[in-house]
Design a protein around this motif. Structure first.
Motif, PDB file in Angstrom:
ATOM      1  N   VAL A  37       0.842  -1.203   0.000  1.00 28.60           N
ATOM      2  CA  VAL A  37       0.000   0.000   0.000  1.00 28.60           C
ATOM      3  C   VAL A  37       0.876   1.252   0.000  1.00 28.60           C
ATOM      4  O   VAL A  37       0.592   2.218  -0.715  1.00 28.60           O
ATOM      5  N   ARG A  38       1.962   1.241   0.776  1.00 29.34           N
ATOM      6  CA  ARG A  38       2.885   2.376   0.788  1.00 29.34           C
ATOM      7  C   ARG A  38       3.460   2.612  -0.611  1.00 29.34           C
ATOM      8  O   ARG A  38       3.520   3.741  -1.094  1.00 29.34           O
ATOM      9  N   HIS A  39       3.878   1.534  -1.257  1.00 26.63           N
ATOM     10  CA  HIS A  39       4.442   1.625  -2.605  1.00 26.63           C
ATOM     11  C   HIS A  39       3.410   2.174  -3.598  1.00 26.63           C
ATOM     12  O   HIS A  39       3.722   3.036  -4.425  1.00 26.63           O
ATOM     13  N   GLU A  40       2.170   1.687  -3.507  1.00 32.19           N
ATOM     14  CA  GLU A  40       1.106   2.194  -4.387  1.00 32.19           C
ATOM     15  C   GLU A  40       0.871   3.684  -4.158  1.00 32.19           C
ATOM     16  O   GLU A  40       0.670   4.435  -5.108  1.00 32.19           O
ATOM     17  N   ASN A  41       0.907   4.097  -2.908  1.00 35.34           N
ATOM     18  CA  ASN A  41       0.713   5.514  -2.595  1.00 35.34           C
ATOM     19  C   ASN A  41       1.835   6.375  -3.174  1.00 35.34           C
ATOM     20  O   ASN A  41       1.595   7.458  -3.698  1.00 35.34           O
ATOM     21  N   PHE A  42       3.080   5.886  -3.069  1.00 37.96           N
ATOM     22  CA  PHE A  42       4.209   6.617  -3.651  1.00 37.96           C
ATOM     23  C   PHE A  42       4.053   6.724  -5.169  1.00 37.96           C
ATOM     24  O   PHE A  42       4.299   7.786  -5.752  1.00 37.96           O
ATOM     25  N   GLN A  43       3.658   5.636  -5.795  1.00 35.09           N
ATOM     26  CA  GLN A  43       3.464   5.662  -7.251  1.00 35.09           C
ATOM     27  C   GLN A  43       2.386   6.669  -7.622  1.00 35.09           C
ATOM     28  O   GLN A  43       2.532   7.432  -8.579  1.00 35.09           O
ATOM     29  N   ARG A  44       1.285   6.661  -6.881  1.00 32.09           N
ATOM     30  CA  ARG A  44       0.195   7.599  -7.154  1.00 32.09           C
ATOM     31  C   ARG A  44       0.668   9.045  -7.007  1.00 32.09           C
ATOM     32  O   ARG A  44       0.344   9.909  -7.821  1.00 32.09           O
ATOM     33  N   GLN A  45       1.457   9.291  -5.974  1.00 35.20           N
ATOM     34  CA  GLN A  45       1.985  10.639  -5.751  1.00 35.20           C
ATOM     35  C   GLN A  45       2.924  11.051  -6.880  1.00 35.20           C
ATOM     36  O   GLN A  45       2.896  12.198  -7.329  1.00 35.20           O
ATOM     37  N   ASP A  46       3.767  10.125  -7.350  1.00 35.31           N
ATOM     38  CA  ASP A  46       4.673  10.427  -8.463  1.00 35.31           C
ATOM     39  C   ASP A  46       3.894  10.788  -9.718  1.00 35.31           C
ATOM     40  O   ASP A  46       4.227  11.746 -10.419  1.00 35.31           O
ATOM     41  N   VAL A  47       2.856  10.026  -9.994  1.00 33.69           N
ATOM     42  CA  VAL A  47       2.033  10.301 -11.175  1.00 33.69           C
ATOM     43  C   VAL A  47       1.387  11.676 -11.050  1.00 33.69           C
ATOM     44  O   VAL A  47       1.359  12.450 -12.009  1.00 33.69           O
ATOM     45  N   LYS A  49       2.479  14.209  -9.286  1.00 28.75           N
ATOM     46  CA  LYS A  49       3.518  15.234  -9.422  1.00 28.75           C
ATOM     47  C   LYS A  49       3.853  15.468 -10.887  1.00 28.75           C
ATOM     48  O   LYS A  49       3.971  16.606 -11.333  1.00 28.75           O
ATOM     49  N   GLN A  50       4.035  14.390 -11.617  1.00 28.08           N
ATOM     50  CA  GLN A  50       4.364  14.513 -13.034  1.00 28.08           C
ATOM     51  C   GLN A  50       3.241  15.216 -13.794  1.00 28.08           C
ATOM     52  O   GLN A  50       3.489  16.053 -14.651  1.00 28.08           O
TER      53      GLN A  50
END
Length: 119
Positions: A37-47, A49-50
């Protein structure tokens, strides 16, 4: 899984309490879920941000995209028209061959007097 992770992250439950409440057998499973879940949240945040860093397309870029889209539609319509024309040729040929072999008129002949009477 997500509900359990959320309750642990909010501090409502400890890992042992969450294991008991959600019938999870091993601490390792809980850790895997937390990491996922932490990893998914980081990915979502990166998307996000981009997406926020990219400036919106200019009018010229939007027009170019629309032109490309329309060009693709024209190409597809030309292809469909070509197929339809080939079908017309095929059916016309089939009708003419059938007329010759059977010796009867299959195609309807247009009558200008008939069409004028409707006006």
């Amino acid at each position: 899984m997500r509900q359990m992770v959320e309750e642990i992250n909010l501090g409502r439950l400890t890992i042992p309490q969450a294991m008991a409440k959600f019938n999870v057998l091993t601490r390792h499973t809980v850790r895997k879920w937390l990491d996922r879940v932490r990893h998914e949240n980081f990915q979502r945040q990166d998307v996000m941000k981009q997406a926020s860093q990219q400036p919106p397309p200019t009018l010229v870029e939007r027009m170019a995209l629309k032109a490309d889209e329309l060009a693709g539609q024209v190409k597809q319509l030309k292809k469909e028209l070509e197929q339809a024309e080939l079908q017309v040729i095929y059916y016309t040929t089939v009708i003419r061959v059938a007329e010759q072999e059977l010796g009867i008129a299959i195609e309807k002949k247009s009558d200008t007097k008939q069409s004028n009477s409707f006006e």
